[in-house]
Design an enzyme around this catalytic site. Structure first.
Site, PDB file in Angstrom:
ATOM      1  CD  GLU A 118      -2.927  -0.655   2.485  1.00 15.36           C
ATOM      2  OE1 GLU A 118      -2.978   0.507   2.959  1.00 15.36           O
ATOM      3  OE2 GLU A 118      -3.569  -1.593   2.951  1.00 15.36           O
TER       4      GLU A 118
ATOM      5  CG  ASP B 277      -4.271   6.541   8.412  1.00 16.75           C
ATOM      6  OD1 ASP B 277      -4.152   5.313   8.529  1.00 16.75           O
ATOM      7  OD2 ASP B 277      -4.440   7.109   7.321  1.00 16.75           O
TER       8      ASP B 277
END
Length: 246
Positions: free
Chosen positions: A34, A45
């Site tokens: 990724e 996140d």
């Protein structure tokens, strides 16, 4: 064999470092990559990846950096672009789809693009033979999961808990995994809070794990040299790959 997906922030701290790091990750047994697109407000996140995003932007990250890294690594390892929808919307999803096709990138991972809002792009993804990775959370109902994983391509991203990346929360994923598997044959990977200590437990019933914060945390360690950071991350990746397949 269970697979290991590694997240790194593209171009952090610079392009050449990213290229060297990806090479080491591949040697350590990482199966998929990724490449994170730095963004100023990475809502899914935690503080570790958020800090890496901000540092990369402060260092002058340009989208061309992502493309240059991808041109080198995508032919070597299955690569996905992970980012928030704003950059995709700003330049156009069709622009990114064509770029991904040209560079050999396999698809997109966009955590803030709801399933229903991603559906209009399905024909574009199919045209370019790209995957728009589907997200499933343990809070989703069986009916909802059936909708989310229908026609899923690339892999299914099972969020290990409701929250943000990098924390150490834990939920019993057994029922969720069984429901997903009953509706899709697409590989299922568990992400959020996966590290050397949690990987073996998190991979149970799944096809692999996604590791991000555990790697990025090393990148932020100012006490390590560039070569030490790469070596440490490589060691972590190798250990996790061994544990999920033990």
């Amino acid at each position: 064999m269970k697979q290991l997906v590694a997240y790194i922030t593209a171009g952090f701290p610079d392009k050449n470092f990213s290229l060297d790091l990806v090479s080491t990750l591949k040697e350590a047994g990482v199966d998929k990559l990724e490449l994170g697109i730095p963004f100023s407000d990475p809502v899914a996140d935690g503080p570790i990846i958020e800090r890496a995003n901000l540092c990369s932007l402060q260092n002058g990250f340009k989208m061309e950096t992502l493309f240059e890294i991808s041109a080198t690594v995508a032919p070597q390892i299955e690569t996905y672009w992970m980012g928030y929808f704003n950059p995709f919307y700003h330049k156009g999803v069709d622009f990114f789809a064509q770029k991904a096709t040209d560079l050999g990138v396999k698809g997109f991972i966009i955590p803030d693009l709801p399933h229903e809002e991603a559906l209009p792009y399905r024909s574009l993804m199919n045209k370019h033979v790209l995957s728009m990775v589907s997200f499933v959370a343990p809070t989703d109902s069986k009916e909802r999961i059936a909708q989310l994983v229908k026609d899923a391509k690339g892999f299914i991203y099972l969020v290990a808990y409701a929250g943000i990346t990098g924390s150490h929360a834990s939920e019993d994923l057994t029922q969720t995994i069984q429901t997903i598997k009953s509706h899709s044959q697409t590989p299922l990977f568990v992400g959020f809070g996966v590290n050397e200590k949690t990987a073996k437990e998190r991979v149970r019933g799944a096809d692999g794990v996604i590791v991000g914060s555990a790697f990025v945390e090393v990148l932020l360690n100012e006490h390590l040299s560039a070569s030490e950071k790469i070596a440490t991350i490589g060691q972590k990746a190798k250990m996790i790959k061994e544990k999920i397949n033990a």
